[in-house]
Design a protein around this motif. Sequence first.
Motif, mmCIF file in Angstrom:
data_model
loop_
_atom_site.group_PDB
_atom_site.id
_atom_site.type_symbol
_atom_site.label_atom_id
_atom_site.label_comp_id
_atom_site.label_asym_id
_atom_site.label_seq_id
_atom_site.Cartn_x
_atom_site.Cartn_y
_atom_site.Cartn_z
ATOM 1 N N GLY A 73 38.971 -48.524 23.636
ATOM 2 C CA GLY A 73 39.611 -48.526 24.942
ATOM 3 C C GLY A 73 40.896 -47.715 24.977
ATOM 4 N N ILE A 74 41.656 -47.770 23.909
ATOM 5 C CA ILE A 74 42.930 -47.044 23.860
ATOM 6 C C ILE A 74 42.727 -45.561 23.591
ATOM 7 C CG2 ILE A 74 45.045 -46.729 22.504
ATOM 8 C CD1 ILE A 74 45.056 -49.769 22.092
ATOM 9 N N TYR A 75 41.889 -45.211 22.616
ATOM 10 C CA TYR A 75 41.830 -43.829 22.144
ATOM 11 C C TYR A 75 40.675 -43.005 22.705
ATOM 12 C CZ TYR A 75 45.474 -45.282 19.010
ATOM 13 O OH TYR A 75 46.661 -45.761 18.514
ATOM 14 N N LEU A 76 39.613 -43.629 23.166
ATOM 15 C CA LEU A 76 38.477 -42.850 23.653
ATOM 16 C C LEU A 76 38.289 -42.906 25.159
ATOM 17 C CD1 LEU A 76 35.801 -43.590 20.910
ATOM 18 C CD2 LEU A 76 37.354 -41.651 21.094
ATOM 19 N N ASN A 77 38.875 -43.888 25.811
ATOM 20 C CA ASN A 77 38.707 -44.039 27.257
ATOM 21 C C ASN A 77 39.990 -43.718 28.000
ATOM 22 O OD1 ASN A 77 36.050 -44.904 26.928
ATOM 23 N ND2 ASN A 77 36.661 -47.012 26.674
ATOM 24 N N GLN A 133 34.810 -56.707 15.934
ATOM 25 C CA GLN A 133 34.303 -56.189 17.208
ATOM 26 C C GLN A 133 35.417 -56.115 18.250
ATOM 27 O OE1 GLN A 133 31.214 -54.871 17.764
ATOM 28 N NE2 GLN A 133 32.158 -54.198 19.661
ATOM 29 N N GLN A 134 36.259 -57.127 18.287
ATOM 30 C CA GLN A 134 37.369 -57.135 19.238
ATOM 31 C C GLN A 134 38.330 -55.974 18.956
ATOM 32 O OE1 GLN A 134 39.552 -60.812 19.337
ATOM 33 N NE2 GLN A 134 40.722 -60.212 21.120
ATOM 34 N N LEU A 135 38.665 -55.753 17.697
ATOM 35 C CA LEU A 135 39.542 -54.638 17.344
ATOM 36 C C LEU A 135 38.878 -53.304 17.669
ATOM 37 C CD1 LEU A 135 42.134 -53.533 16.154
ATOM 38 C CD2 LEU A 135 41.099 -53.735 13.884
ATOM 39 N N GLU A 168 46.617 -49.480 0.673
ATOM 40 C CA GLU A 168 46.391 -50.921 0.737
ATOM 41 C C GLU A 168 46.736 -51.407 2.143
ATOM 42 O OE1 GLU A 168 47.650 -53.707 -2.601
ATOM 43 O OE2 GLU A 168 49.350 -53.780 -1.214
ATOM 44 N N ILE A 169 45.818 -52.189 2.754
ATOM 45 C CA ILE A 169 46.129 -52.731 4.073
ATOM 46 C C ILE A 169 46.728 -54.127 3.917
ATOM 47 C CG2 ILE A 169 44.361 -51.385 5.253
ATOM 48 C CD1 ILE A 169 42.722 -53.965 5.500
ATOM 49 N N ASP A 170 47.442 -54.540 4.946
ATOM 50 C CA ASP A 170 48.072 -55.850 4.995
ATOM 51 C C ASP A 170 47.033 -56.948 4.747
ATOM 52 O OD1 ASP A 170 50.520 -57.472 6.011
ATOM 53 O OD2 ASP A 170 48.796 -58.224 7.174
ATOM 54 N N ARG A 171 47.381 -57.952 3.955
ATOM 55 C CA ARG A 171 46.439 -59.016 3.604
ATOM 56 C C ARG A 171 45.967 -59.803 4.829
ATOM 57 N NH1 ARG A 171 42.800 -60.313 -0.293
ATOM 58 N NH2 ARG A 171 42.009 -62.296 0.413
ATOM 59 N N GLU A 172 46.864 -60.065 5.770
ATOM 60 C CA GLU A 172 46.479 -60.796 6.980
ATOM 61 C C GLU A 172 45.467 -59.996 7.803
ATOM 62 O OE1 GLU A 172 49.690 -62.376 9.307
ATOM 63 O OE2 GLU A 172 50.818 -62.853 7.494
ATOM 64 N N LEU A 173 45.677 -58.698 7.918
ATOM 65 C CA LEU A 173 44.719 -57.855 8.625
ATOM 66 C C LEU A 173 43.384 -57.857 7.901
ATOM 67 C CD1 LEU A 173 43.897 -55.818 10.786
ATOM 68 C CD2 LEU A 173 44.941 -54.027 9.364
ATOM 69 N N PHE A 174 43.405 -57.736 6.598
ATOM 70 C CA PHE A 174 42.170 -57.770 5.810
ATOM 71 C C PHE A 174 41.403 -59.059 6.065
ATOM 72 C CE2 PHE A 174 39.860 -58.990 1.956
ATOM 73 C CZ PHE A 174 39.014 -57.897 1.824
ATOM 74 N N ASP A 175 42.104 -60.182 6.026
ATOM 75 C CA ASP A 175 41.449 -61.474 6.263
ATOM 76 C C ASP A 175 40.842 -61.537 7.664
ATOM 77 O OD1 ASP A 175 42.070 -62.333 3.706
ATOM 78 O OD2 ASP A 175 43.863 -63.419 4.346
ATOM 79 N N LEU A 176 41.551 -61.010 8.666
ATOM 80 C CA LEU A 176 41.015 -60.992 10.025
ATOM 81 C C LEU A 176 39.757 -60.127 10.120
ATOM 82 C CD1 LEU A 176 44.263 -60.688 12.149
ATOM 83 C CD2 LEU A 176 42.671 -62.616 12.136
ATOM 84 N N LEU A 177 39.761 -59.004 9.420
ATOM 85 C CA LEU A 177 38.632 -58.082 9.487
ATOM 86 C C LEU A 177 37.387 -58.573 8.761
ATOM 87 C CD1 LEU A 177 40.506 -54.682 9.123
ATOM 88 C CD2 LEU A 177 39.543 -55.698 11.208
ATOM 89 N N LEU A 178 37.513 -59.639 8.001
ATOM 90 C CA LEU A 178 36.338 -60.227 7.351
ATOM 91 C C LEU A 178 35.421 -60.915 8.360
ATOM 92 C CD1 LEU A 178 37.916 -61.769 4.135
ATOM 93 C CD2 LEU A 178 36.507 -59.710 4.303
#
Length: 68
Positions: free
Chosen positions: A63-67, A55-57, A39-49
């Motif tokens: 940028g962090i993991y592939l570049n 796109q920003q995430l 289960e992911i955090d409810r605030e994160l879930f709401d942001l991801l809607l």
Amino acid sequence: MPFFYMRSEPFWKLVPKEEGVIPIANTLQSLHRYYKYAEIDRELFDLLLNDDNRQQLRNILIGIYLNK
């Protein structure tokens, strides 16, 4: 085993099958045996809607993991 390695991250949690039992899932078999779901955090879930937030995430993670 991403669930094992990410177990200390604050934005999600594994929900155990038995109340109060929190075993370490270090194999796929133990993950299936002891946990119902993740289960992911409810605030994160709401942001991801929101498309712009996703796109920003996505850009941040790329940028962090592939570049490196």
